[in-house]
Every structure is written in C-alpha cells, then in structure tokens.
Design an enzyme around this catalytic site. Sequence first.
Site, PDB file in Angstrom:
ATOM      1  N   ALA A  22      -3.422   3.498  -5.820  1.00 18.69           N
ATOM      2  CA  ALA A  22      -3.668   2.683  -7.021  1.00 18.69           C
ATOM      3  C   ALA A  22      -3.340   3.417  -8.322  1.00 18.69           C
ATOM      4  CB  ALA A  22      -5.123   2.227  -7.035  1.00 18.69           C
ATOM      5  N   ARG A  34     -10.909  -0.015  -6.627  1.00 15.33           N
ATOM      6  CA  ARG A  34     -11.902   0.779  -5.912  1.00 15.33           C
ATOM      7  C   ARG A  34     -12.603   1.792  -6.804  1.00 15.33           C
ATOM      8  NH1 ARG A  34     -10.957  -0.097  -0.342  1.00 15.33           N
ATOM      9  NH2 ARG A  34      -8.906  -0.968   0.006  1.00 15.33           N
ATOM     10  N   HIS A 117      -0.834  -1.704   3.360  1.00 24.05           N
ATOM     11  CA  HIS A 117      -1.899  -2.689   3.143  1.00 24.05           C
ATOM     12  C   HIS A 117      -1.333  -4.093   2.906  1.00 24.05           C
ATOM     13  CE1 HIS A 117      -5.029   0.600   1.870  1.00 24.05           C
ATOM     14  NE2 HIS A 117      -4.768   0.611   3.159  1.00 24.05           N
TER      15      HIS A 117
END
Length: 248
Positions: A22, A34, A117
Amino acid sequence: MSLTRLVELVQARQPCVVLTGAGISTESGIPDFRSSTGIWATYDPMDYASIDAFLADPVKVWDFYAKRLDVLADAQPNEGHRALAELEERGWVSGIVTQNIDRLHERAGSRTVVEVHGSIRTSSCLDCGEVVPLAEVVRLLEDAPAPACPRCGRILKPDVVMFGEYLPPDGIAHASRLAAQAALLLVVGSSLEVHPVAGLPLETLAGGGTLAIVNRGPTPLDARAAVTIDAGAGETLRALADALPGRR
Ligand SMILES: [Zn+2]
C-alpha cells in the site's frame, strides 16, 4: 549512504524482483486501509470486506466498496510506479509482485505484474462465472446500489481477495517462483505483515537471494535485509532509477 548501497545491490544482484504494498500507492491518494488511521480503524473489516459478509449481504458490502472504487478508479500512477516501469524497460527489474488492487503498476507501463490480492479490473458472478470489466461495473452502479450479473442477475463479486478468502492459487504460485529465483527482492511500501505475501522474502533468502526494504516504518524482516531505507517510495525509486546506468 543507503541509496548508494541499494544501487550497488541492484547492479550486483540480478534478477531483481520488486514486492510492493500500500505504501507505494499512498502518493497516488489511495489511503492505506490497514494503517491505524485508515478506514479499518472505523469499520470492522469482517462486516464490510470479508467473504462471509459479502455472501450474507452483498448490497451492504457494495455500498462500502463502491466508495473505495471511486477513489481507486480516479487515482493516477505516481513517480514510484513510473520509476519501476522504467527500470523494467531498462532491464533492471524482472517483475513486480503487488498486494495492491489498484492497477497502477499496469497503468504506469509495467508488464510483468503479479496481483496476488486480485484487482478492481473485473468483477465476477459466483453462479454463472460471467466476468464483467470495471467500466461496466461503474455503469451498473449508476442505476443500482450493487451491480447485478448481466446473464443471471446475481450480485457480482469484485475480483479482489476479501478477508477470509484464499489468494488466487495461480497468482501466489507465480509470486513464489519469482521470489525464490530472485537474486534481489526489493520490498517497497509494505510492512510485511499480511500473509502469505509476507513470507515471500523468506523464499528469496532461502534461495540464497538478498533482501532490500524501502518502507516508512519498521518491518519484521529489517534485521535480515542487506539495506533498509525509511523513506517515501516515489522519491527513493526515482533516485534509484536516476543513479543506475542505462543497461539493456
Ligand atoms: Zn451470473
């Protein structure tokens, strides 16, 4: 000086594979969901981003996901994404494994990208298998709170890995192969806390490869890295690309 060390490693340790999280996309305005100040500090992910929540109430999950989708669909690649695409083009980077679902590596021009992901690129029907591209999903969302399958009418599921779901086996196998064969694994913008992606650096080390980490804040593998740089992804990767000779 740690950047000099990183430049030396990339030259000495080929092939170099990059693992991004990220932290490389925050400079494109995509929040790190997160982080402690991120959206999961206010929303319980099990209520909004787990496969059980989706199966129980897909419209509620889409109401939440659609807000993210607006930000993700509008975001543009930043200097970090562009520098990595350039390094691949010049032959210094052989592939990227990313935890991000935002497609920004691909849009910056990177060619070998493993999205472990999943991504927002498509959504799929869990009943009939229909695959619907993002643009069509966005259009469907203009008329309904959740996009229905054009063939059978069931609410589509975004092709991103939800909490409680396994990672796509092809993706994680490809990522493992890249990590195991890498002479250098360069981690960028990941705190290496989400498994099984966090285990990839261990596969590199087990294969005799070297680990380098560019991340704001510590990671559990800092002590095993040949170099750690606590700085932004964009500035660091641009400086790396500028410092390396042309190659290819
Ligand atoms: Zn269907």
